[in-house]
Design an enzyme around this catalytic site. Structure first.
Site, mmCIF file in Angstrom:
data_model
loop_
_atom_site.group_PDB
_atom_site.id
_atom_site.type_symbol
_atom_site.label_atom_id
_atom_site.label_comp_id
_atom_site.label_asym_id
_atom_site.label_seq_id
_atom_site.Cartn_x
_atom_site.Cartn_y
_atom_site.Cartn_z
ATOM 1 N N HIS A 1 16.531 7.087 21.402
ATOM 2 C CA HIS A 1 17.104 6.857 20.079
ATOM 3 C C HIS A 1 18.407 5.701 20.163
ATOM 4 O O HIS A 1 19.662 6.121 19.561
ATOM 5 C CB HIS A 1 17.591 8.324 19.544
ATOM 6 C CG HIS A 1 17.501 8.016 18.032
ATOM 7 N ND1 HIS A 1 17.099 9.266 17.353
ATOM 8 C CD2 HIS A 1 17.925 7.041 17.117
ATOM 9 C CE1 HIS A 1 17.311 8.884 16.166
ATOM 10 N NE2 HIS A 1 17.777 7.709 15.844
ATOM 11 N N ARG B 1 11.390 7.700 12.366
ATOM 12 C CA ARG B 1 11.775 8.988 12.656
ATOM 13 C C ARG B 1 10.550 9.729 13.244
ATOM 14 O O ARG B 1 9.274 9.485 12.724
ATOM 15 C CB ARG B 1 12.022 9.871 11.445
ATOM 16 C CG ARG B 1 13.493 9.503 10.774
ATOM 17 C CD ARG B 1 14.575 10.047 11.631
ATOM 18 N NE ARG B 1 16.046 9.835 11.168
ATOM 19 C CZ ARG B 1 16.745 8.695 11.393
ATOM 20 N NH1 ARG B 1 16.348 7.650 12.170
ATOM 21 N NH2 ARG B 1 17.987 8.669 11.022
#
Length: 315
Positions: free
Chosen positions: A278, A230
């Site tokens: 992502h 993250r």
């Protein structure tokens, strides 16, 4: 009459219509999946389980009798932070396909760094024809930080490819054939030895900002980094300084503090940064929907609720 299971999600996302098709098909015969917006007041009150994907917390709160929510993502830090502590149990998605997909991505981008692809790409732009010595995988130490299901699968896949693999986790863990470390001292030891280190830990209060100035300064000179965890785990400003100062040779980044990455962010034009949107381990609706159906089916037939997230630890 089949029970109604609310689907609470970000309706503007590209995946939303895919899930709207996959989930009702997977749960046919078990429950009727209905988008939150079309629920009647009675259905909202009756709901005991909901399927969620980046939901608006206010919409989850409008389902007052939920016992648990099934997340469609492995990462649940936003849910854990935004839902009340006395709210419904949060069940994260543990799809074996996701571990397979992530371990594949970790191997692919580790090989990208191992085979010096950034350097050869730069040479192409400069029209330079120059060969560099190739190291074998056993000469390259790769550290995986975070040894949950995804991290463990990635570490084992790297080991199978011949790399010298180290593992790190907050608490002590064992993994066959992997030298495992834990805690603050273990993190420093791993960073000092790794040629490439891969971030795969969950985002929690303890891991937010965990890789900062001092951690990057402890890295081996010329090490490379992969962040598939993250964005907020990594201090972006400290990373830029480490890259510009030569401490790190390259960073492959799939996650960021702000997503999509703003047009004016320095990562876009940095010659030592590879930006990915992502994509390292997207949820596969076909396999994930089957697991969701199994969990919800057991709940309605046996009353069994899957193991949930520890709200204090955040995972």
């Amino acid at each position: 009459m089949r029970p109604v299971v609310p689907f609470v999600a970000e309706t503007g996302s590209a995946e939303y219509p895919v899930w709207l098709k996959a989930l009702p098909e997977a749960l046919s015969g078990i429950a009727e999946v209905k988008p939150f917006a079309v629920l009647t007041d009675a259905e909202r009150l009756a709901a005991r389980v909901a399927i969620v994907a980046n939901p608006d917390p206010a919409e989850v709160a409008a389902l007052p009798n939920l016992a648990w929510v099934q997340s469609l993502w492995a990462g649940v830090e936003r849910l854990a932070a935004e839902l009340p502590k006395d709210g419904p149990l949060i069940v994260r998605l543990t799809d074996p396909q996701m571990a397979e997909t992530m371990s594949e991505a970790v191997l692919a981008w580790t090989l990208y760094l191992h085979r010096d692809m950034p350097r050869y790409a730069a040479q192409q732009r400069q029209r330079i024809w120059r060969e560099h010595r190739l190291k074998t995988p056993v000469e390259r130490t790769v550290a995986v930080l975070g040894l949950g299901k995804l991290g463990s699968a990635a570490a084992l896949r790297l080991k199978a490819n011949g790399f010298d693999v180290l593992g790190w986790s907050r608490s002590e863990k064992q993994l066959d054939g992997i030298s495992c470390f834990h805690g603050t001292d273990g993190l420093t030891a791993v960073l000092r030895r790794a040629d490439i280190f891969v971030l795969l830990m969950p985002l929690t209060a303890e891991t937010r900002g965990m890789i900062g100035e001092s951690e990057l300064a402890a890295c081996k000179q010329g090490a490379a980094l992969v962040n598939f965890a993250r964005g907020p785990i990594l201090d972006e400003s400290a990373l830029l300084r480490a890259l510009d100062g030569g401490r790190l040779s390259h960073a492959v980044l799939d996650v960021f503090n702000e997503e999509p990455l703003p047009d004016n962010h320095p990562f876009w034009g940095h010659d030592k940064v590879t930006v990915l949107p992502h994509i390292s381990a997207p949820t596969i609706p076909a396999t994930a929907s089957k697991l969701v159906a199994e969990n919800i089916g057991r709940y309605f037939t046996e009353g069994t609720v899957p193991s949930g997230v520890d709200r204090n630890r955040g995972y």
